[in-house]
Design an enzyme around this catalytic site. Structure first.
Site, mmCIF file in Angstrom:
data_model
loop_
_atom_site.group_PDB
_atom_site.id
_atom_site.type_symbol
_atom_site.label_atom_id
_atom_site.label_comp_id
_atom_site.label_asym_id
_atom_site.label_seq_id
_atom_site.Cartn_x
_atom_site.Cartn_y
_atom_site.Cartn_z
ATOM 1 N N ASP A 115 0.807 -1.222 0.000
ATOM 2 C CA ASP A 115 0.000 0.000 0.000
ATOM 3 C C ASP A 115 0.841 1.274 0.000
ATOM 4 O O ASP A 115 2.033 1.261 0.320
ATOM 5 C CB ASP A 115 -0.949 0.008 1.198
ATOM 6 C CG ASP A 115 -0.219 -0.104 2.532
ATOM 7 O OD1 ASP A 115 0.764 -0.873 2.610
ATOM 8 O OD2 ASP A 115 -0.619 0.573 3.491
ATOM 9 N N GLU A 145 -0.560 -1.991 5.197
ATOM 10 C CA GLU A 145 0.336 -1.896 6.355
ATOM 11 C C GLU A 145 0.240 -0.530 7.013
ATOM 12 O O GLU A 145 0.311 -0.405 8.231
ATOM 13 C CB GLU A 145 1.783 -2.174 5.935
ATOM 14 C CG GLU A 145 2.778 -2.200 7.085
ATOM 15 C CD GLU A 145 3.209 -0.831 7.574
ATOM 16 O OE1 GLU A 145 3.343 -0.664 8.806
ATOM 17 O OE2 GLU A 145 3.398 0.076 6.739
#
Length: 411
Positions: free
Chosen positions: A95, A153
Site C-alpha cells: 500500500d 500496512e
C-alpha cells in the site's frame, strides 16, 4: 545516521549472483510502474492485478483476494526432502500513503494525493523478483516458500486480517522473514537485530469538556485549554518517572485543537496522540496511566473528558535464531566497510509484528539512501525516493535466506 557512513556510491554488487543482477532492469521497471499507480490500504486493486498477472505469467501457484487485495504465492522446492519439510514465508506490503508527491521524475505518481512515500513499491518489486528467481531455481531448495503480498500496512493494518484468513496455514508456516527499504541507513548497509526492532503503536483521542465563557471573566468558566495544556505536560511524566529508564518509550501529543476567538474561553479542547514502546510488558500499562493522568487533572479543575485509546500494532520482536540466519546471509552479501548495523532500532511501528507473534521470524532493514543522488529524504516525505540498487540486494538476501533455511535447522 546516514552521514556517519562512507559514500554509498561505492557499493559493490559483485556478491549478488549474476542471474539476480540481470533482473535489475525488470526490478526497476516493476517498481516504477507500481510507483506510478499507488493505492491506499485495502484498495490496492491495480497493484494486486499486476502482481497476479506476473505470477500467472511465470506459472507460479497463487491465491488472490485475501483480506480484500492480498495475494499468497506458493513455490515448492525440488531438492530431495522428507515428508516433514519446512515452510518459510516471505512478506511484502503493497500500500501507499495519502501524500501528494513532489518528485519531478518520469515515474512520479499519477494518482492525485496518493504516493509510495515509504518504499512499499520496492518491497513488492523485490518480492516479485524473489518469486521469479525461486521459481526458476526450484532445485536450489528443499522446502516450500510462501510469498505474502499484504495490503494496508500503513493502516488500518492488513497483516491481522490475512492471518485470520489462514495465510499461515495449509501448509503451516514454520518461520517468516520480511524487509523494509530504509532511508535512515545508506545504500550498502543492512540493519538486523534479535529482539525488539520496531515499537508498539498505540493511539488516543481525548476531548476535554470544560465550561466556556468570556475571556475577561475566567472565574465563571472551566478553561478547557488550561486543563488540556496541563495534561499535555503531565503525560510526559509517564516516560520520565514511571517507565524504567533502561526501557525506551514515547508519549507524543501530535494534535491540539481548541478555541474560536481571542476573547472566548473555549468550552472544549481536543488532543490526539500516540504512544510507542519496545517492551511487551508495558502492554495495557500506558492506557491505564494515560487515563489516570487525564482523570486526575480534570478532577482538580472541575472538567470532564472523553477518551478513546486503542492499540494499533504490537512491537516487532525478532526471533534470535531467525535474526542470526538473516545476519549471516547479510554479511555475505554486503560489502565492507559499510556492512551490518547490528543494533538498528526505530520507534516506528509495523504490522509485521502480528506475523511475528504467530511464528518465529525476522524483519530487517536494507539501507536505501544515497545523498549523492539526492535520494535521502525521510520516509513519508513528499519527496521520498530511494536508490534502486537496493532492489537486487533484497532479492539476493531473500534467496540466500531461503536456501540456508532449508539446508540447516535455524529454529
Amino acid at each position: 545516521m546516514v552521514s556517519t557512513y562512507p559514500n554509498p556510491a561505492s557499493v559493490d554488487l559483485s556478491r549478488v549472483r549474476l542471474d539476480i543482477r540481470s533482473l535489475q532492469p525488470q526490478l526497476v521497471e516493476w517498481r516504477r510502474r507500481l510507483h506510478q499507480k499507488p493505492e491506499l490500504g485495502f484498495k490496492e486493486k491495480l497493484t494486486s492485478e499486476f502482481v497476479s498477472q506476473k505470477l500467472q505469467e511465470w506459472g507460479i501457484e497463487h491465491q488472490t483476494g485475501i483480506a480484500e487485495t492480498g495475494i499468497v504465492a506458493i513455490i515448492h522446492g525440488q531438492r530431495p526432502r522428507d515428508h516433514n519439510s519446512k515452510v518459510l514465508a516471505i512478506r511484502a506490503d503493497m500500500d501507499a500513503l495519502p501524500i501528494q508527491e513532489l518528485n519531478d521524475v518520469p515515474y512520479r505518481s499519477q494518482h492525485d494525493g496518493v504516493m509510495h512515500a515509504c518504499g512499499h513499491d520496492g518491497h513488492t518489486a523485490i518480492a516479485l523478483g524473489t518469486a521469479y528467481y525461486l521459481h526458476q531455481h526450484r532445485d536450489s531448495f528443499a522446502g516450500t516458500v510462501k510469498i505474502i503480498f499484504q495490503p494496508a500496512e500503513e493502516g488500518p493494518g492488513g497483516a491481522k486480517p490475512m492471518i485470520e484468513a489462514g495465510v499461515l496455514k495449509n501448509p503451516d508456516v514454520d518461520a517468516i522473514i520480511g524487509l523494509h527499504l530504509w532511508n535512515n541507513l545508506p545504500l550498502g548497509t543492512v540493519g538486523v537485530r534479535s529482539g525488539a526492532l520496531m515499537a508498539a503503536v498505540e493511539l488516543f483521542n481525548c476531548t476535554i469538556l470544560g465550561k466556556g465563557g468570556h475571556g475577561a471573566l475566567p472565574h465563571q468558566t472551566v478553561d478547557s485549554i488550561v486543563v488540556a495544556a496541563q495534561i499535555v505536560n503531565a503525560l510526559q511524566t509517564i516516560v520520565a518517572r514511571n517507565v524504567n529508564p533502561i526501557d525506551s518509550a514515547v508519549v507524543t501529543v501530535g494534535e491540539f485543537h481548541a478555541g474560536t476567538a481571542h476573547n472566548v474561553i473555549a468550552d472544549s479542547a481536543r488532543m490526539d496522540g500516540t504512544v510507542r514502546y519496545f517492551n511487551p510488558a508495558y502492554k495495557d500499562y500506558f492506557k491505564q496511566r494515560v487515563e489516570q493522568i487525564i482523570a486526575g487533572v480534570c478532577q482538580s479543575h472541575g472538567a470532564r473528558y472523553n477518551l478513546e485509546y486503542w492499540s494499533l500494532y504490537p512491537p516487532v520482536i525478532n526471533d534470535a535464531g531467525m535474526a542470526e540466519l538473516v545476519r549471516s546471509v547479510a554479511q555475505e552479501v554486503i560489502e565492507t566497510p559499510l556492512g551490518l548495523v547490528p543494533e538498528c532500532q526505530t520507534m516506528g511501528g509495523e504490522d509485521m509484528s502480528f506475523f511475528l507473534e504467530e511464528v518465529p521470524g525476522c524483519y530487517f532493514f536494507i539501507g536505501s539512501a544515497n545523498p549523492a543522488k539526492d535520494l535521502a529524504y525521510p520516509h513519508h516525505h513528499p519527496r521520498f525516493d530511494f536508490d534502486e540498487t537496493a532492489l537486487p540486494m533484497g532479492v539476493e538476501i531473500f534467496a540466500r535466506c531461503v536456501e540456508r533455511f532449508f539446508s540447516s535447522t535455524p529454529l
